[in-house]
Write a protein that holds these residues in place. Structure first.
Motif, short mmCIF file in Angstrom:
data_model
loop_
_atom_site.label_atom_id
_atom_site.label_comp_id
_atom_site.label_asym_id
_atom_site.label_seq_id
_atom_site.Cartn_x
_atom_site.Cartn_y
_atom_site.Cartn_z
N LEU A 437 48.30 48.57 40.35
CA LEU A 437 48.31 47.56 39.29
C LEU A 437 47.31 46.46 39.62
O LEU A 437 47.35 45.88 40.70
N LYS A 438 46.43 46.16 38.66
CA LYS A 438 45.38 45.15 38.85
C LYS A 438 45.67 43.88 38.04
O LYS A 438 46.48 43.87 37.13
N ASN A 439 44.89 42.85 38.39
CA ASN A 439 44.82 41.61 37.59
C ASN A 439 46.16 40.92 37.40
O ASN A 439 46.46 40.39 36.34
N CYS A 440 46.96 40.94 38.46
CA CYS A 440 48.25 40.25 38.45
C CYS A 440 48.38 39.28 39.61
O CYS A 440 49.48 38.90 40.01
N GLY A 441 47.24 38.88 40.18
CA GLY A 441 47.22 37.95 41.29
C GLY A 441 47.24 36.50 40.85
O GLY A 441 47.49 36.19 39.67
N PRO A 442 46.96 35.56 41.77
CA PRO A 442 47.03 34.13 41.44
C PRO A 442 46.18 33.75 40.24
O PRO A 442 46.64 33.03 39.35
N LYS A 443 44.95 34.19 40.19
CA LYS A 443 44.07 33.86 39.07
C LYS A 443 44.27 34.82 37.90
O LYS A 443 44.16 34.44 36.74
N GLY A 444 44.56 36.06 38.19
CA GLY A 444 44.56 37.10 37.16
C GLY A 444 45.71 37.06 36.19
O GLY A 444 45.56 37.47 35.04
N TYR A 445 46.88 36.57 36.63
CA TYR A 445 48.04 36.65 35.70
C TYR A 445 48.06 35.52 34.67
O TYR A 445 48.33 35.84 33.50
N GLU A 491 42.08 39.30 45.24
CA GLU A 491 42.68 39.93 44.06
C GLU A 491 41.63 40.54 43.15
O GLU A 491 40.43 40.24 43.25
N ALA A 492 42.09 41.37 42.22
CA ALA A 492 41.18 42.07 41.31
C ALA A 492 40.39 41.10 40.44
O ALA A 492 39.20 41.31 40.17
N ALA A 493 41.03 40.03 39.96
CA ALA A 493 40.36 39.10 39.06
C ALA A 493 39.19 38.38 39.74
O ALA A 493 38.32 37.84 39.05
N MET A 494 39.16 38.38 41.07
CA MET A 494 38.05 37.79 41.81
C MET A 494 37.01 38.84 42.19
O MET A 494 36.04 38.53 42.88
N GLY A 495 37.23 40.06 41.78
CA GLY A 495 36.31 41.12 42.15
C GLY A 495 36.62 41.76 43.48
O GLY A 495 35.76 42.43 44.07
N GLY A 496 37.84 41.59 43.96
CA GLY A 496 38.24 42.28 45.19
C GLY A 496 38.19 43.78 45.01
O GLY A 496 38.14 44.29 43.88
N PRO A 537 39.58 34.04 31.61
CA PRO A 537 40.78 33.25 31.92
C PRO A 537 41.71 33.22 30.71
O PRO A 537 41.26 33.22 29.57
N PRO A 538 43.02 33.22 30.94
CA PRO A 538 43.97 33.36 29.84
C PRO A 538 44.09 32.13 28.95
O PRO A 538 44.59 32.22 27.85
N GLN A 539 43.63 30.98 29.43
CA GLN A 539 43.78 29.76 28.64
C GLN A 539 42.59 28.85 28.92
O GLN A 539 42.15 28.72 30.05
N GLY A 540 42.11 28.19 27.90
CA GLY A 540 40.89 27.40 28.05
C GLY A 540 41.04 26.06 28.71
O GLY A 540 40.07 25.50 29.22
N GLY A 541 42.22 25.47 28.72
CA GLY A 541 42.38 24.14 29.27
C GLY A 541 43.76 23.92 29.84
O GLY A 541 44.52 24.85 30.05
N GLY A 542 44.09 22.65 30.07
CA GLY A 542 45.40 22.30 30.58
C GLY A 542 45.60 22.68 32.04
O GLY A 542 44.66 23.00 32.77
N TYR A 543 46.87 22.64 32.46
CA TYR A 543 47.19 22.92 33.86
C TYR A 543 46.77 24.32 34.28
O TYR A 543 46.30 24.53 35.40
N ARG A 545 44.23 26.01 33.43
CA ARG A 545 42.80 25.98 33.75
C ARG A 545 42.58 25.38 35.13
O ARG A 545 41.82 25.90 35.95
N LEU A 546 43.25 24.26 35.39
CA LEU A 546 43.16 23.62 36.70
C LEU A 546 43.61 24.58 37.80
O LEU A 546 42.96 24.70 38.85
N TYR A 547 44.70 25.28 37.54
CA TYR A 547 45.25 26.23 38.51
C TYR A 547 44.26 27.35 38.81
O TYR A 547 43.94 27.63 39.97
N VAL A 548 43.75 27.98 37.77
CA VAL A 548 42.83 29.11 37.95
C VAL A 548 41.56 28.68 38.68
O VAL A 548 41.03 29.40 39.53
N ASP A 549 41.09 27.48 38.40
CA ASP A 549 39.86 27.00 39.02
C ASP A 549 40.04 26.67 40.50
O ASP A 549 39.06 26.69 41.26
N HIS A 550 41.27 26.35 40.92
CA HIS A 550 41.44 25.80 42.27
C HIS A 550 42.42 26.55 43.16
O HIS A 550 42.55 26.21 44.34
N VAL A 551 43.12 27.56 42.64
CA VAL A 551 44.13 28.23 43.46
C VAL A 551 43.47 29.06 44.56
O VAL A 551 42.44 29.72 44.36
N LEU A 552 44.06 29.01 45.75
CA LEU A 552 43.62 29.82 46.88
C LEU A 552 44.28 31.19 46.83
O LEU A 552 45.28 31.39 46.13
#
Length: 576
Positions: A437-445, A491-496, A537-543, A545-552
């Motif tokens: 299963l792909k694209n269910c990691g920190p950024k991908g979900y 994760e997959a969403a980062m190209g892993g 990314p699943p959403q253009g703004g809000g929290y 967006r902040l999460y996807v941009d900065h999550v480790l």
């Protein structure tokens, strides 16, 4: 443990005869507070994750009142405040998405207010790490009080465990073993009282981690939510936090490297959730304590699982309590030289003093090292070309015959693709395949949802098969079971490398060798990468967006990069 602090933080708000002190005291007095509450006694914040939307924490108002009694008795001034409550059962897309947001709420609430010490009221999965992370970044005296597990589930005379039987019951429905009406009857018997999951899921695991780390009172892990002793524990915590403030015992004096090493070994012995890996790494990161995936593998690898609880075993948290609770497990580890006995706890006692001579009242529930549930428990950390930054597996919940396995990949590009495809009669899959299963990691979900324990295809279940190897960049519930490889990083969403797996690729899993290998050449993977397109990314703004941009990534605890570290609790400048 330490000298009395020269000055309490709250004095900057309530002390003296100036305009600001007048303002702060006067407005507080509209709650009917007598003047002597502002005489310089320690102000104790009670950080409450109560919410009716978080059923596991819906009883925490009562717990808060018990903490207040203890604070008053010890000469402190208790003030309760709310923070975002993270209910695993209701929050979408996943409570994990909001763990870091809640930690920000906690951190900023503590720093911005006249708080000298804090009692953290937690229960459901993500409330515990969120509050620990936020308070750790402030590094003030703190005690964590968990709400406690529900009473054992009961269905037609059988014990049923929260979460664990959700997966089991509905796989039995798919396999035709039971009816939907039977499943609905089980629903009524699963959750019989207030409290969090009574299996050794993530909530019980994190309550155990609180006790093992020494940041909670003795017996924090196992006392049921409805047990009168849970209220006594809360009252004692209220008394004790006042002492910690007066002695200036900050979180960093309790949550040391030795404390985290103790917790990792305890997690192995209890068959704890894989989610503890991410949460403890994140908490350690807030304090500047180095903790890595390799530490989890090294410290936990040879620790047997001796607690016979679902999802790995047979019993539930109520049974664990009556057997003696976590201190019995810690005594067993101590007798094998596997704990730092000089680690200090918020009780004022060392780990060694707490666990000395505690009896085991039920060796079926808490086994001996000579009769473990799983000889090698802990968390297995896998490496290989499919997970350059690591992946994890919980041996105590896995099937022995699948710990070494080679199979053909059946790939699901995301969770929607999985749901659309898994029960398609035309899907070419059998029990020897490896579900990917792909694209269910920190950024991908985003948020790394608990979908890694994919339900098996109906055609496989009807053959009597109950487990297959499953691999993803997702998490799974601590209540779940199976030979499930999780937290694959990057994760997959980062190209892993996970993003490049295709149907038909051969994958080798070798848990004893800690190896996860995709049998595709580097040259072929490089060629596939040329055509790989990152998901939107699943959403253009809000929290989000902040999460996807900065999550480790998972191997670094899934914190936001700008939240790592300790910022302290210096008193901010005046508001007026």
């Amino acid at each position: 443990m330490a000298d009395k602090p020269k000055k309490l933080r709250s004095t900057d708000w309530f002390g003296g005869e100036g305009k600001n002190a007048f303002m702060h005291r006067s407005w507080m007095k509209n709650q009917g507070l007598p003047a002597d509450q502002f005489d310089g006694r320690p102000v104790i914040g009670i950080c409450n994750t109560w919410s009716e939307l978080t059923p596991c924490n819906a009883h925490l108002r009562d717990i808060a009142e018990r903490v207040k009694r203890g604070v008053y008795e010890a000469g402190g001034f208790p003030l309760e405040f709310p923070v975002m409550s993270l209910g695993e059962s209701n929050l979408r897309p996943t409570a994990m998405l909001f763990r870091n947001l809640a930690s920000m709420d906690v951190e900023e609430s503590i720093r911005a207010n006249p708080i000298d010490g804090v009692v953290l009221l937690v229960g459901c999965d993500k409330t515990t790490p969120a509050l620990l992370m936020g308070a750790a970044s402030c590094d003030i005296p703190a005690i964590t009080v968990s709400g406690g597990p529900m009473l054992n589930g009961d269905y037609r005379g059988q014990k049923i465990g929260s979460g664990t039987h959700v997966w089991r019951v509905f796989e039995d429905v798919k396999a035709g073993k039971i009816s939907t009406a039977d499943a609905l009857a089980a629903e009524q018997g699963q959750s019989r009282s207030p409290g969090h999951c009574m299996t050794m899921g993530t909530a019980s695991t994190m309550a155990s981690m609180v006790e093992a780390l020494g940041i909670g009172m003795t017996d924090n892990a196992a006392l049921p939510a409805v047990d009168a002793r849970r209220r006594v524990l809360a009252q004692m915590a209220g008394r004790r936090i006042v002492d910690l403030v007066r002695q200036d015992v900050k979180m960093s004096k309790i949550l040391t490297r030795a404390a985290f090493e103790n917790a990792i070994r305890v997690n192995g012995a209890i068959g704890g959730s894989t989610n503890a890996v991410i949460h403890l790494i994140a908490v350690a990161g807030r304090l500047g304590v180095e903790l890595s995936l390799d530490d989890w593998d090294r410290l936990g690898r040879d620790v047997p699982t001796i607690v016979d609880l679902m999802p790995s075993g047979r019993f539930l948290m109520e049974d664990f309590c009556y057997a003696g609770g976590l201190k019995v497990v810690m005594r067993a580890l101590a007798e094998k030289g596997l704990l730092h006995l000089d680690a200090m706890t918020v009780t004022g006692e060392t780990v060694g003093e707490i666990v000395r001579d505690v009896p085991n009242y039920n060796p079926e529930v808490i086994r001996g090292f000579d009769n473990p549930l799983t000889e090698h428990g802990g968390i297995a950390v896998l490496r290989g070309n499919l997970c350059p930054q690591g992946a994890v597996l919980k041996p105590s919940a896995a099937s022995e015959h699948l710990m070494r396995h080679r199979g053909r990949a059946v790939v699901f590009e995301n969770i929607e693709h999985y749901h659309a495809r898994v029960d398609d009669p035309a899907l070419d899959i059998d029990e020897n395949c490896v579900m990917v299963l792909k694209n269910c990691g920190p950024k991908g979900y985003p948020g790394m949802a608990e979908v890694g324990n994919m339900g098996l295809p109906t055609k496989v279940l009807k053959k009597g098969i109950t487990d297959m190897v499953r691999i993803s960049d997702a998490r799974m519930s601590g209540t779940a079971y199976g030979t499930v490889v999780l937290h694959t990083a990057p994760e997959a969403a980062m190209g892993g490398p996970l993003a490049l797996v295709r149907d038909g690729d051969m994958i080798e899993l070798d848990v004893p060798a800690r190896r996860l290998h995709l049998e595709v050449s580097d040259a072929e993977l490089a060629e596939r990468r040329k055509s790989w397109v990152p998901p939107e990314p699943p959403q253009g703004g809000g929290y989000q967006r902040l999460y996807v941009d900065h999550v480790l990534q998972a191997d670094r605890g899934c914190d936001l990069d700008f939240l790592v570290g300790k910022r302290g609790a210096d008193v901010p400048r005046h508001s007026h």
